[in-house]
Design a protein around this motif. Structure first.
Motif, PDB file in Angstrom:
ATOM      1  N   GLN A  69      -0.768 -12.331   2.093  1.00 18.69           N
ATOM      2  CA  GLN A  69       0.433 -11.498   2.058  1.00 18.69           C
ATOM      3  C   GLN A  69       0.766 -11.031   0.636  1.00 18.69           C
ATOM      4  O   GLN A  69       1.264  -9.925   0.451  1.00 18.69           O
ATOM      5  CB  GLN A  69       1.594 -12.249   2.699  1.00 18.69           C
ATOM      6  N   GLN A  73       1.036  -7.083  -0.781  1.00 14.89           N
ATOM      7  CA  GLN A  73       2.157  -6.576  -1.594  1.00 14.89           C
ATOM      8  C   GLN A  73       1.687  -5.994  -2.922  1.00 14.89           C
ATOM      9  O   GLN A  73       2.226  -5.004  -3.394  1.00 14.89           O
ATOM     10  CB  GLN A  73       3.162  -7.695  -1.893  1.00 14.89           C
ATOM     11  N   MET A  97       6.185 -10.603  -6.790  1.00 10.13           N
ATOM     12  CA  MET A  97       6.100 -10.724  -5.332  1.00 10.13           C
ATOM     13  C   MET A  97       7.466 -10.969  -4.720  1.00 10.13           C
ATOM     14  O   MET A  97       8.300 -11.652  -5.294  1.00 10.13           O
ATOM     15  CB  MET A  97       5.152 -11.851  -4.946  1.00 10.13           C
ATOM     16  N   ARG A 101       9.766 -11.460   1.981  1.00 11.62           N
ATOM     17  CA  ARG A 101       9.075 -10.590   2.932  1.00 11.62           C
ATOM     18  C   ARG A 101       7.853 -11.251   3.561  1.00 11.62           C
ATOM     19  O   ARG A 101       7.201 -10.667   4.418  1.00 11.62           O
ATOM     20  CB  ARG A 101       8.631  -9.297   2.234  1.00 11.62           C
TER      21      ARG A 101
END
Length: 131
Positions: A69, A73, A97, A101
């Motif tokens: 993830q 990003q 980061m 999210r």
């Protein structure tokens, strides 16, 4: 040659190189690895030998999820299957980061499956911090 599931495993017909492939299969079963992709390995005279799949494996499932993830990003790829990029993040990349999210459902499902008393853990950690 080292499959996770299927009739070959059920009938004990697959084989793994003791150290490398068994270790990879175990890490994949635990959810520690991200599949980068596959490529065809060639012999010296250019004849295709076999298809090879490459993975980036991490110390635990949370690390893998953060890598997947976080890379999305940061628009950071995994490299080519022949030359995977399994590197970590710099401090600067981590600071940029948005952890809010990130979907950690996979981790929370594991916690629920193990029936871990999160309130007890929170209380224990708070006690430790207070002392």
């Amino acid at each position: 040659c080292c499959k996770l599931t299927g009739w070959g495993i059920d009938l004990n017909l697959t084989s793994c190189k003791k150290h490398g492939e068994e270790n990879l299969a175990q890490k994949r079963n635990q959810g520690f690895c991200h599949e980068v992709g596959s490529f065809k390995k060639k012999k010296l005279i250019g004849i295709t030998k076999k298809t090879t799949t490459t993975f980036c494996c991490f110390p635990n499932k949370l690390s893998r999820i953060l890598q997947e993830q976080g890379r999305a990003q940061r628009n950071k790829g995994w490299g080519a299957p022949e030359f995977p990029d399994c590197s970590g993040f710099s401090t600067e990349e981590l600071e940029k980061m948005d952890f809010s999210r990130m979907d950690l459902t996979e981790i929370s499902n594991d916690v629920r499956a193990k029936d871990i008393d999160m309130e007890k853990i929170k209380s224990h950690l708070q006690t430790k911090m207070d002392s």
